[in-house]
Design a protein around this motif. Structure first.
Motif, PDB file in Angstrom:
ATOM      1  N   LEU A 226       0.843  -1.202   0.000  1.00  0.00           N
ATOM      2  CA  LEU A 226       0.000   0.000   0.000  1.00  0.00           C
ATOM      3  C   LEU A 226       0.883   1.259   0.000  1.00  0.00           C
ATOM      4  N   LEU A 227       1.918   1.264   0.834  1.00  0.00           N
ATOM      5  CA  LEU A 227       2.824   2.420   0.876  1.00  0.00           C
ATOM      6  C   LEU A 227       3.557   2.596  -0.448  1.00  0.00           C
ATOM      7  N   ILE A 228       3.976   1.490  -1.050  1.00  0.00           N
ATOM      8  CA  ILE A 228       4.634   1.568  -2.362  1.00  0.00           C
ATOM      9  C   ILE A 228       3.674   2.127  -3.400  1.00  0.00           C
ATOM     10  N   GLY A 229       2.425   1.742  -3.364  1.00  0.00           N
ATOM     11  CA  GLY A 229       1.422   2.257  -4.305  1.00  0.00           C
ATOM     12  C   GLY A 229       1.206   3.750  -4.124  1.00  0.00           C
ATOM     13  N   VAL A 230       1.084   4.176  -2.849  1.00  0.00           N
ATOM     14  CA  VAL A 230       0.889   5.601  -2.578  1.00  0.00           C
ATOM     15  C   VAL A 230       2.127   6.384  -3.051  1.00  0.00           C
ATOM     16  N   ALA A 231       3.327   5.870  -2.769  1.00  0.00           N
ATOM     17  CA  ALA A 231       4.548   6.536  -3.213  1.00  0.00           C
ATOM     18  C   ALA A 231       4.616   6.595  -4.731  1.00  0.00           C
ATOM     19  N   PHE A 232       4.175   5.546  -5.402  1.00  0.00           N
ATOM     20  CA  PHE A 232       4.169   5.540  -6.870  1.00  0.00           C
ATOM     21  C   PHE A 232       3.234   6.615  -7.410  1.00  0.00           C
ATOM     22  N   VAL A 233       2.036   6.755  -6.805  1.00  0.00           N
ATOM     23  CA  VAL A 233       1.079   7.776  -7.256  1.00  0.00           C
ATOM     24  C   VAL A 233       1.669   9.172  -7.029  1.00  0.00           C
ATOM     25  N   ILE A 234       2.256   9.412  -5.845  1.00  0.00           N
ATOM     26  CA  ILE A 234       2.862  10.715  -5.561  1.00  0.00           C
ATOM     27  C   ILE A 234       4.020  10.977  -6.525  1.00  0.00           C
ATOM     28  N   GLY A 235       4.854   9.966  -6.778  1.00  0.00           N
ATOM     29  CA  GLY A 235       5.966  10.104  -7.722  1.00  0.00           C
ATOM     30  C   GLY A 235       5.475  10.393  -9.127  1.00  0.00           C
ATOM     31  N   ALA A 236       4.383   9.745  -9.528  1.00  0.00           N
ATOM     32  CA  ALA A 236       3.830   9.965 -10.872  1.00  0.00           C
ATOM     33  C   ALA A 236       3.304  11.389 -11.009  1.00  0.00           C
ATOM     34  N   ILE A 237       2.653  11.902  -9.965  1.00  0.00           N
ATOM     35  CA  ILE A 237       2.135  13.276  -9.999  1.00  0.00           C
ATOM     36  C   ILE A 237       3.304  14.264 -10.064  1.00  0.00           C
ATOM     37  N   TYR A 238       4.324  14.029  -9.237  1.00  0.00           N
ATOM     38  CA  TYR A 238       5.504  14.902  -9.246  1.00  0.00           C
ATOM     39  C   TYR A 238       6.190  14.865 -10.607  1.00  0.00           C
ATOM     40  N   LEU A 239       6.346  13.685 -11.183  1.00  0.00           N
ATOM     41  CA  LEU A 239       6.957  13.548 -12.510  1.00  0.00           C
ATOM     42  C   LEU A 239       6.136  14.267 -13.569  1.00  0.00           C
ATOM     43  N   ALA A 240       4.820  14.206 -13.470  1.00  0.00           N
ATOM     44  CA  ALA A 240       3.962  14.907 -14.430  1.00  0.00           C
ATOM     45  C   ALA A 240       4.158  16.419 -14.319  1.00  0.00           C
ATOM     46  N   MET A 241       4.282  16.913 -13.074  1.00  0.00           N
ATOM     47  CA  MET A 241       4.495  18.348 -12.884  1.00  0.00           C
ATOM     48  C   MET A 241       5.862  18.764 -13.438  1.00  0.00           C
ATOM     49  N   VAL A 242       6.883  17.942 -13.204  1.00  0.00           N
ATOM     50  CA  VAL A 242       8.212  18.245 -13.721  1.00  0.00           C
ATOM     51  C   VAL A 242       8.209  18.252 -15.240  1.00  0.00           C
ATOM     52  N   LEU A 243       7.554  17.270 -15.841  1.00  0.00           N
ATOM     53  CA  LEU A 243       7.494  17.209 -17.309  1.00  0.00           C
ATOM     54  C   LEU A 243       6.720  18.385 -17.885  1.00  0.00           C
ATOM     55  N   LYS A 244       5.673  18.828 -17.168  1.00  0.00           N
ATOM     56  CA  LYS A 244       4.909  19.985 -17.634  1.00  0.00           C
ATOM     57  C   LYS A 244       5.775  21.244 -17.593  1.00  0.00           C
ATOM     58  N   LYS A 245       6.534  21.426 -16.492  1.00  0.00           N
ATOM     59  CA  LYS A 245       7.432  22.586 -16.396  1.00  0.00           C
ATOM     60  C   LYS A 245       8.532  22.503 -17.447  1.00  0.00           C
ATOM     61  N   LEU A 246       9.049  21.299 -17.691  1.00  0.00           N
ATOM     62  CA  LEU A 246      10.078  21.120 -18.717  1.00  0.00           C
ATOM     63  C   LEU A 246       9.527  21.482 -20.091  1.00  0.00           C
ATOM     64  N   SER A 247       8.288  21.106 -20.356  1.00  0.00           N
ATOM     65  CA  SER A 247       7.653  21.439 -21.629  1.00  0.00           C
ATOM     66  C   SER A 247       7.519  22.955 -21.794  1.00  0.00           C
ATOM     67  N   LYS A 248       7.109  23.644 -20.721  1.00  0.00           N
ATOM     68  CA  LYS A 248       6.980  25.109 -20.763  1.00  0.00           C
ATOM     69  C   LYS A 248       8.345  25.758 -20.994  1.00  0.00           C
ATOM     70  N   THR A 249       9.381  25.244 -20.314  1.00  0.00           N
ATOM     71  CA  THR A 249      10.733  25.777 -20.481  1.00  0.00           C
ATOM     72  C   THR A 249      11.216  25.591 -21.912  1.00  0.00           C
ATOM     73  N   LEU A 250      10.956  24.427 -22.485  1.00  0.00           N
ATOM     74  CA  LEU A 250      11.361  24.170 -23.873  1.00  0.00           C
ATOM     75  C   LEU A 250      10.600  25.058 -24.850  1.00  0.00           C
TER      76      LEU A 250
END
Length: 123
Positions: A13-37
């Motif tokens: 359960l903790l691994i699943g929650v961490a995966f969801v949080i990591g996926a959201i963080y990665l999506a935000m990073v990719l969105k900022k990277l897209s804006k920067t590009l």
């Protein structure tokens, strides 16, 4: 509900929650990277346009610079000719005007000394 849960189930359960949080963080990073590009691409396009405008003006600038250099060379040549003419005029004036005047003044001074001595002897 959680009374019969095992430790490995809680870990999953903790691994699943961490995966969801990591996926959201990665999506935000990719969105900022897209804006920067996108911003970087816009800057590159603007710079490319500015460079093209400059390159189009280089020929005109070079031609104008060449014309200015030619004008300066002509002016320097004319100035050199004027200086040579002034030098000739000064030499001519010295030889034909000043030298005779200075000789006349020298002779006049010598004559004044002679007359001065004669007038002192007469007294």
């Amino acid at each position: 509900m959680f009374q019969n849960a095992n430790l490995w189930e809680a870990g999953i359960l903790l691994i699943g929650v961490a995966f969801v949080i990591g996926a959201i963080y990665l999506a935000m990073v990719l969105k900022k990277l897209s804006k920067t590009l996108e911003d970087a691409n816009a800057i590159i396009v603007d710079n490319r346009k500015a460079i093209e405008l400059i390159m189009n003006e280089v020929e005109t600038i070079t031609r104008n610079s060449s014309m200015v250099v030619e004008d300066v060379q002509e002016t320097v040549g004319s100035l050199k000719k004027s200086v040579v003419d002034v030098e000739k005029t000064v030499k001519t004036s010295k030889n034909y005007v000043l030298s005779p005047i200075l000789k006349s003044v020298t002779y006049a001074q010598a004559a004044m000394r002679v007359f001065g001595r004669k007038s002192k002897k007469k007294k």
